[in-house]
Scaffold this active site. Structure first.
Site, PDB file in Angstrom:
ATOM      1  N   ASP A   1     -14.649 -80.858  11.468  1.00  0.00           N
ATOM      2  CA  ASP A   1     -15.546 -80.234  10.502  1.00  0.00           C
ATOM      3  C   ASP A   1     -16.727 -81.160  10.239  1.00  0.00           C
ATOM      4  OD1 ASP A   1     -16.692 -78.755   8.432  1.00  0.00           O
ATOM      5  OD2 ASP A   1     -15.298 -79.535   6.936  1.00  0.00           O
TER       6      ASP A   1
ATOM      7  N   SER B   1     -12.914 -76.470   0.399  1.00  0.00           N
ATOM      8  CA  SER B   1     -14.358 -76.570   0.262  1.00  0.00           C
ATOM      9  C   SER B   1     -14.753 -76.876  -1.189  1.00  0.00           C
ATOM     10  CB  SER B   1     -15.022 -75.302   0.791  1.00  0.00           C
ATOM     11  OG  SER B   1     -16.395 -75.517   1.006  1.00  0.00           O
TER      12      SER B   1
ATOM     13  N   HIS C   1     -13.268 -76.532   9.388  1.00  0.00           N
ATOM     14  CA  HIS C   1     -13.348 -76.551   7.934  1.00  0.00           C
ATOM     15  C   HIS C   1     -12.205 -75.791   7.260  1.00  0.00           C
ATOM     16  CE1 HIS C   1     -15.625 -77.192   4.263  1.00  0.00           C
ATOM     17  NE2 HIS C   1     -15.563 -75.902   3.959  1.00  0.00           N
TER      18      HIS C   1
END
Length: 494
Positions: A418, A183, A471
């Site tokens: 994601d 991320s 994710h």
């Protein structure tokens, strides 16, 4: 009676051992892990390293020694994103040594029950979980002005941490060293890697045996990441062909930060279509029904595109919703100040991370892992409200070109379901670096089944997808994650 020479030698040896000072790192050794019963398969260490003596700025780490051959296995740093997300997110919910089961008996004092994780990344590497910057997780500063920070300061502090860490653990200086995360660590990792390489070039001691980095579903460039969600939604069948053609025509293929009023209206229509999906994994269910969730958040400033968060596929289902790892579609990180999630509605029940919170806010746990008390650090939170963070480095594309151009390996991987950081944007920017394709797009396999797709470029750059993952790849696909991690670290074909 005469004293035996052997006894005399033994006596001197024992006396010398008793007089020898204890290595500082031994004070960081964890003797027991509350909630876990049995023998650990490897040693665990944790504690603080001070990166600013004057301010009392201290970064917390948790080290899991490799279960393989720690003398030669790689040492890997793991960083979660946010900014402001604790790396205990990865430790508890992703690739750490334990699976956590909610505690529900008075005998356990409500502490979670810990089971060994058969897919921990410590199977093949020693791994350091670092809470960074100060103010995140268990890291803290006595000077709260340090909580105003940004990409550059975070990278500098993390580099100071590493230099002191390798002095504390000199036995790992020669081991291959990698940096990993996901991320917003898509920013943390290249900026830290650049600091490490600069230190190596300038002859800073100790010399870190840095070999490369791996990033999962990482924020990289606002143009590529921000423009990817519309084509992704279309390709995944989340919006109709008519809607896609309309928004594509009106916006001329530029969907993010497009100031054209007609384009903004079309983008709003797309977001409306996607609002009830789990953005972290479009195939996963939402924790609440749309009606119940909307009622709970009616007074919140949390964007509608982030109100529906879903479940995960861990062996023990401990997380009901996911939080604090990437920005909603209409809040892509931009240059300048990054608003924290608490500003967007953190006061309302938008996450269920009680497992990690109950463990890390327990004083017995804190004592066992050498963490400061709550009155020093504040309560542990998955995502902190303490920091005031500035994104001050811009696009990461030049960082990647500089690092890979100097021969450092890079694995850029994406869970292909994601919607926060879609694989299509990541694939686009890896292509945009302009490197020659060394290995054409092909499937990679796990247990004789297609587990995703991979493409290899010149300069040791690899892009790959993980089929069916969201994710946080090690959380959704722990078996496959350990498989590709093992192969890539060892230099074998993924």
């Amino acid at each position: 009676m005469a004293i035996s020479p052997l006894f005399f030698i033994f006596f001197l040896t024992a006396a010398a051992a008793a007089a020898a000072p204890e290595r500082e790192s031994e004070s960081h050794l964890i003797s027991e892990v509350p909630g876990f019963s049995g023998s650990l398969p490897s040693k665990h260490y944790s504690g603080y390293i001070t990166v600013d003596e004057e301010h009392g700025r201290n970064l917390f780490y948790y080290l899991v020694i490799s279960e393989g051959n720690p003398a030669v296995d790689p040492v890997v740093l793991w960083i979660n994103g946010g900014p402001g997300c604790s790396s205990f997110d990865g430790f508890v919910y992703e690739n750490g040594p334990f699976n956590f089961e909610a505690g529900n008996t008075s005998a356990s004092g409500g502490l979670p029950k810990l089971h060994l994780n058969p897919y921990s990344w410590s199977k093949v590497s020693s791994i350091i979980y670092l809470d960074s910057p100060a103010g995140t997780g268990l890291s803290y500063s006595l000077d709260h002005s340090d909580y105003t920070t940004g990409d550059i300061k975070t990278a500098a502090d993390s580099h100071k941490f590493l230099l002191k860490w390798f002095k504390l653990y000199p036995e790992f200086t020669d081991n291959p060293f990698y940096i990993s995360g996901e991320s917003y660590a898509g920013v943390y990792i290249p900026t830290l890697a650049a600091e490490v390489v600069k230190g190596i070039t300038e002859g800073v001691k100790p010399v870190i045996n840095f070999k490369g980095y791996l990033i999962g579903n990482g924020f990289t460039d606002v143009k590529y990441d921000g423009n990817s969600f519309v084509p992704f939604a279309h390709g995944m069948g989340l919006i109709s062909e008519d809607m896609y053609e309309e928004v594509h025509t009106v916006c001329a293929g530029s969907y993010y930060m497009n100031e054209d009023e007609a384009c903004q209206e079309k983008i709003a229509e797309v977001r409306l279509e996607l609002k009830d999906l789990n953005k972290y994994h479009i195939l996963e269910p939402c924790f609440h029904s749309p009606e119940q969730q909307e009622a709970e958040f009616v007074e919140s400033q949390l964007p509608p595109s982030f109100r529906k968060l879903g479940e995960t596929e861990r062996p023990l289902r401990v997380r009901k919703r996911m939080f604090g790892r990437a920005w909603p579609l209409n809040l892509m990180v931009q240059q300048g100040r990054v608003p924290t999630w608490p500003e967007l509605g953190r006061s309302l029940p938008c996450t269920s991370d009680e497992i990690a919170s109950s463990w890390l806010n327990n004083q017995a746990v804190r004592s066992a892992i050498h963490a400061e008390t709550i009155n020093i650090t504040g309560p542990w939170e998955l995502y902190t409200a303490k920091i005031d963070f500035i994104h001050d480095t811009g696009s990461m594309l030049e960082y990647h070109k500089n690092l890979t151009g100097q021969g450092y390996r890079a694995l850029i991987y994406s869970g292909d379901h994601d919607l926060c950081i879609p694989f299509s944007g990541t694939e686009a920017w890896t292509r945009a670096l302009g490197y020659k394709t060394i290995e054409k797009w092909r499937p990679w396999f796990f247990n004789e089944q297609v587990a995703g797709y991979v493409r290899g470029y010149d300069y040791n750059l690899t892009f790959m997808t993980v089929k069916g993952s969201g994710h946080a790849v090690p959380e959704y696909k722990p078996k496959e994650a350990l498989a590709f991690y093992t192969r890539w670290l060892s230099g074998t074909t993924i």
